[in-house]
Design an enzyme around this catalytic site. Structure first.
Site, PDB file in Angstrom:
ATOM      1  N   HIS A  26      12.691  31.142  53.505  1.00  0.00           N
ATOM      2  CA  HIS A  26      12.599  30.541  52.698  1.00  0.00           C
ATOM      3  C   HIS A  26      11.223  30.532  51.511  1.00  0.00           C
ATOM      4  O   HIS A  26      11.320  30.410  50.527  1.00  0.00           O
ATOM      5  CB  HIS A  26      12.658  29.086  53.121  1.00  0.00           C
ATOM      6  CG  HIS A  26      13.260  27.898  52.593  1.00  0.00           C
ATOM      7  ND1 HIS A  26      14.577  27.946  52.504  1.00  0.00           N
ATOM      8  CD2 HIS A  26      12.748  26.677  52.324  1.00  0.00           C
ATOM      9  CE1 HIS A  26      14.825  26.973  51.868  1.00  0.00           C
ATOM     10  NE2 HIS A  26      13.790  26.151  51.711  1.00  0.00           N
ATOM     11  N   GLU A  63      11.166  24.323  42.673  1.00  0.00           N
ATOM     12  CA  GLU A  63      11.417  25.281  44.025  1.00  0.00           C
ATOM     13  C   GLU A  63      12.393  26.231  43.852  1.00  0.00           C
ATOM     14  O   GLU A  63      13.473  25.545  44.132  1.00  0.00           O
ATOM     15  CB  GLU A  63      11.425  24.035  44.955  1.00  0.00           C
ATOM     16  CG  GLU A  63      10.860  24.160  46.287  1.00  0.00           C
ATOM     17  CD  GLU A  63      11.086  23.197  47.532  1.00  0.00           C
ATOM     18  OE1 GLU A  63      10.986  22.054  47.187  1.00  0.00           O
ATOM     19  OE2 GLU A  63      11.540  23.517  48.726  1.00  0.00           O
ATOM     20  N   ASP A  76      19.473   8.740  37.040  1.00  0.00           N
ATOM     21  CA  ASP A  76      18.176   7.733  37.548  1.00  0.00           C
ATOM     22  C   ASP A  76      18.284   8.254  38.854  1.00  0.00           C
ATOM     23  O   ASP A  76      19.036   7.908  39.916  1.00  0.00           O
ATOM     24  CB  ASP A  76      18.585   6.420  37.439  1.00  0.00           C
ATOM     25  CG  ASP A  76      17.639   5.761  37.992  1.00  0.00           C
ATOM     26  OD1 ASP A  76      16.719   5.946  38.550  1.00  0.00           O
ATOM     27  OD2 ASP A  76      17.708   4.355  37.851  1.00  0.00           O
ATOM     28  N   LYS A 130      15.443  15.416  53.277  1.00  0.00           N
ATOM     29  CA  LYS A 130      14.586  15.929  52.132  1.00  0.00           C
ATOM     30  C   LYS A 130      15.275  17.030  51.855  1.00  0.00           C
ATOM     31  O   LYS A 130      15.406  17.380  50.477  1.00  0.00           O
ATOM     32  CB  LYS A 130      13.264  16.002  52.395  1.00  0.00           C
ATOM     33  CG  LYS A 130      12.378  16.353  51.322  1.00  0.00           C
ATOM     34  CD  LYS A 130      12.172  17.710  50.807  1.00  0.00           C
ATOM     35  CE  LYS A 130      11.172  17.879  49.597  1.00  0.00           C
ATOM     36  NZ  LYS A 130      10.946  19.281  49.253  1.00  0.00           N
TER      37      LYS A 130
HETATM   38  C1  MEV Z   1      11.679  21.946  52.098  1.00  0.00           C
HETATM   39  O1  MEV Z   1      11.808  21.553  50.502  1.00  0.00           O
HETATM   40  C2  MEV Z   1      13.089  21.405  52.687  1.00  0.00           C
HETATM   41  C3  MEV Z   1      13.147  21.586  54.231  1.00  0.00           C
HETATM   42  O2  MEV Z   1      11.981  21.219  54.843  1.00  0.00           O
HETATM   43  C4  MEV Z   1      14.441  21.057  54.618  1.00  0.00           C
HETATM   44  C5  MEV Z   1      14.627  21.143  56.082  1.00  0.00           C
HETATM   45  O3  MEV Z   1      13.573  20.937  56.781  1.00  0.00           O
HETATM   46  O4  MEV Z   1      15.868  20.939  56.565  1.00  0.00           O
HETATM   47  C6  MEV Z   1      13.220  23.142  54.540  1.00  0.00           C
END
Ligand code: MEV
Length: 403
Positions: free
Chosen positions: A377, A87, A280, A264
């Site tokens: 992004h 990514e 790991d 995430k």
């Molecule tokens: C995308 O890989 C991660 C995001 O969704 C994290 C977030 O929303 O804080 C942009």
């Protein structure tokens, strides 16, 4: 102690250079051994014969881009962070966030001693309350039994430090004993499993019952890391942006549906370093989410608050990582990653990974609180989409030629 080259991680225009130029630039800074330079220049693939020994039923190797996140200063030291991830916005976002944090002195991070937790389950223990007292009384004997099972680790300064007895179900006599083991620079899973298996019969001799599972816990509460970062209001993009970030942080604290996505974003940075350094990552992920839910309410791993002149982010979580043992010793790409970071050991790796997580979170929240994820992004993702479309066109063309 590693002897470190003085080095600036602030390399402007790195992304505009060719891959060969980037590698040359990094090699010129003296960070890489000859072997690592050759390995990376040849594409960084794992030798299939090594791969065949690492796993089962191997048919080939799976590749990922290996990139460098720049601009990081952690505990006063400049550092480039290798990330293996597909990514593109993660590497770009982390580098950008690190550039902003750098203006306020950089990130600070501190890991605890590398103390892993392992569990011994006993069922049908006749008098669980008494069992707790009995085991407390023979703690020395249990720690000795544990240490006899891992003499090399004890020789290196590690070993079993403590134990704890928990009654999970008094009526059915379900008792679990936690053993806390200092594992040095290892991730330590095998070591602590050995300890649990060695100590289980000794425990049983004292309190009776049936031995159940003997395995590490992926929630190592005594092996955690904390990273912090400050950014001035000006550097973060102004008052509106600072407020937006604080509101985003609050949203994650209030709502599990947001907290999980927020986390995430944190794990985007951490997993990318975990992949590049042969960790790991499943165990890190498991520990992170259990930690997030520790209070009974799933919480963000990183939160942001106001300072006099801007905002401050704090991330805290378990981090079981190693710089010796496992795939770290056989993968030349991992050796190169360690050299790039001029790593002193597992504690420092934990600190770098937590920092990468906090940077990744800052980048995501800035994008979300600012122009939105799609424009900022996703610009980089579109580059990837174009690449995929080109690859598909090539594949179609090849298929057409074959027909
Ligand atoms: C995308 O890989 C991660 C995001 O969704 C994290 C977030 O929303 O804080 C942009």
């Amino acid at each position: 102690m590693v002897e470190r080259k003085s080095f600036s991680s602030r390399i402007s225009g790195f992304y505009k250079k060719s891959m060969a130029q980037r590698l040359e630039l990094i090699a010129d800074s003296g960070l890489l051994s000859q072997d690592s330079q050759e390995h990376l220049a040849a594409g960084g693939a794992l030798d299939v014969t090594v791969a065949d020994r690492l796993s089962e039923n191997v048919i080939a190797c799976h590749g990922l881009p290996l990139a460098l996140a720049l601009n990081f200063r952690i505990n006063g030291r400049d550092i480039v962070i290798p990330m293996a991830v597909e990514e593109p916005s993660i590497v770009a976002g982390c580098s950008n966030a690190a550039r902003l944090v750098r203006l306020s002195g950089g990130f600070f991070a501190e890991a605890t001693d590398p103390v892993m937790t392992t569990q011994v389950q006993l069922d049908e223990v006749p008098e669980p309350e008494r069992a707790v007292e009995t085991l407390e009384a023979c703690r020395g004997e249990l720690l000795d039994a544990a240490n006899r099972a891992i003499p090399n680790m004890v020789r290196r300064g590690g070993g079993c430090r403590d134990l704890e007895v928990r009654i999970l179900d008094a009526e059915e006599g379900v008792v679990v004993v936690h053993l806390y083991v200092h594992v040095g620079d290892a991730m330590g899973a095998n070591l602590v499993d050995t300890v649990a298996e060695a100590v289980a019969p000794v425990i049983q001799r004292h309190i009776g019952g049936r031995i159940g599972l003997r395995i590490l816990s992926n929630l190592p509460l005594r092996r955690t890391v904390r990273a912090t970062a400050r950014v001035s209001t000006e550097a973060v993009g102004g008052e509106e942006m600072a407020l937006g970030l604080l509101r985003a942080s609050r949203f994650a604290s209030l709502d599990i549906f947001r907290a999980v996505t927020h986390n995430k974003g944190v794990m985007n940075g951490i997993d990318a370093v975990a992949m590049a350094t042969g960790q790991d990552w499943r165990s890190i992920e498991a520990g992170a989410h259990a930690w997030a839910a520790l209070t009974g309410r799933y919480q963000p791993l990183a939160t942001w608050s106001r300072t006099d002149d801007g905002i401050e982010g704090v991330l805290e979580m378990p981090m079981a990582v190693g710089t010796v043992g496992g795939s770290t010793t056989v993968h030349p790409g991992v050796a190169a990653a360690f050299e790039l970071m001029q790593l002193s050991g597992a504690r420092e790796l934990a600190e770098i990974m937590a920092t990468a997580g906090l940077a990744s979170n800052l980048a995501a929240l800035r994008a979300l609180a600012g122009e939105g994820i799609q424009r900022g992004h996703m610009r980089l993702h579109h580059r990837k989409d174009r690449l995929l479309a080109e690859a598909q066109a090539h594949a179609n063309q090849a298929e057409g030629d074959r027909r």
